[in-house]
Design a protein around this motif. Sequence first.
Motif, PDB file in Angstrom:
ATOM      1  N   UNK A   1      10.420   7.523  47.581  1.00  0.00           N
ATOM      2  CA  UNK A   1      11.501   6.532  47.730  1.00  0.00           C
ATOM      3  C   UNK A   1      11.214   5.204  47.025  1.00  0.00           C
ATOM      4  N   UNK A   2       9.995   4.697  47.149  1.00  0.00           N
ATOM      5  CA  UNK A   2       9.667   3.425  46.486  1.00  0.00           C
ATOM      6  C   UNK A   2       9.547   3.630  44.983  1.00  0.00           C
ATOM      7  N   UNK A   3       8.993   4.752  44.556  1.00  0.00           N
ATOM      8  CA  UNK A   3       8.887   5.018  43.118  1.00  0.00           C
ATOM      9  C   UNK A   3      10.269   5.070  42.485  1.00  0.00           C
ATOM     10  N   UNK A   4      11.210   5.729  43.133  1.00  0.00           N
ATOM     11  CA  UNK A   4      12.567   5.820  42.593  1.00  0.00           C
ATOM     12  C   UNK A   4      13.221   4.444  42.494  1.00  0.00           C
ATOM     13  N   UNK A   5      13.018   3.605  43.487  1.00  0.00           N
ATOM     14  CA  UNK A   5      13.564   2.247  43.461  1.00  0.00           C
ATOM     15  C   UNK A   5      12.931   1.422  42.344  1.00  0.00           C
ATOM     16  N   UNK A   6      11.614   1.491  42.227  1.00  0.00           N
ATOM     17  CA  UNK A   6      10.895   0.774  41.164  1.00  0.00           C
ATOM     18  C   UNK A   6      11.391   1.235  39.794  1.00  0.00           C
ATOM     19  N   UNK A   7      11.518   2.549  39.621  1.00  0.00           N
ATOM     20  CA  UNK A   7      11.949   3.106  38.347  1.00  0.00           C
ATOM     21  C   UNK A   7      13.380   2.694  38.008  1.00  0.00           C
ATOM     22  N   UNK A   8      14.271   2.708  39.001  1.00  0.00           N
ATOM     23  CA  UNK A   8      15.672   2.305  38.794  1.00  0.00           C
ATOM     24  C   UNK A   8      15.756   0.882  38.245  1.00  0.00           C
TER      25      UNK A   8
END
Length: 145
Positions: free
Chosen positions: A53-60
């Motif tokens: 979840x945090x990786x996806x937010x960071x990547x977005x």
Amino acid sequence: MLELHDGALNVPEILERWYKEESASNYGAYIPFVGTVRDENGIAGLSFDVYEPILESWYKAWEEKAATQGAIIKMAHSKGDVLLHQSSYIAAVFSPKRRVALEFIDAFVEDFKASAPIWKYDLLDGKRVYAKDRSTAINGSGLLA
């Protein structure tokens, strides 16, 4: 595009697929970065845990930064074990101009090392040992953050 793979990355397949996906997009630059597990300290490889979840937010957030410069970014990372001389990380930037892609890939890879919620373990004697000496605390993490 963010991809997570179990085990080592198939570098030729991923880079070729990304190139084909963007070949008609009129980008003048395609800059890939491939991270490979080095033979050091007697390890057999590395193992990775990912907090998605945090990786996806960071990547977005990075996708949005790229879009402001007319560029796109793609990333693939391993989950689990990756042996010596195999790849665990690939990033690529496609942009109209080479300078944008060159500067963007540098900033992206450096921020990835500092901020991505991925935990690295050494594979030693058949065990996973947290690689604390080569890890970076994530900005804003911890009890008192």
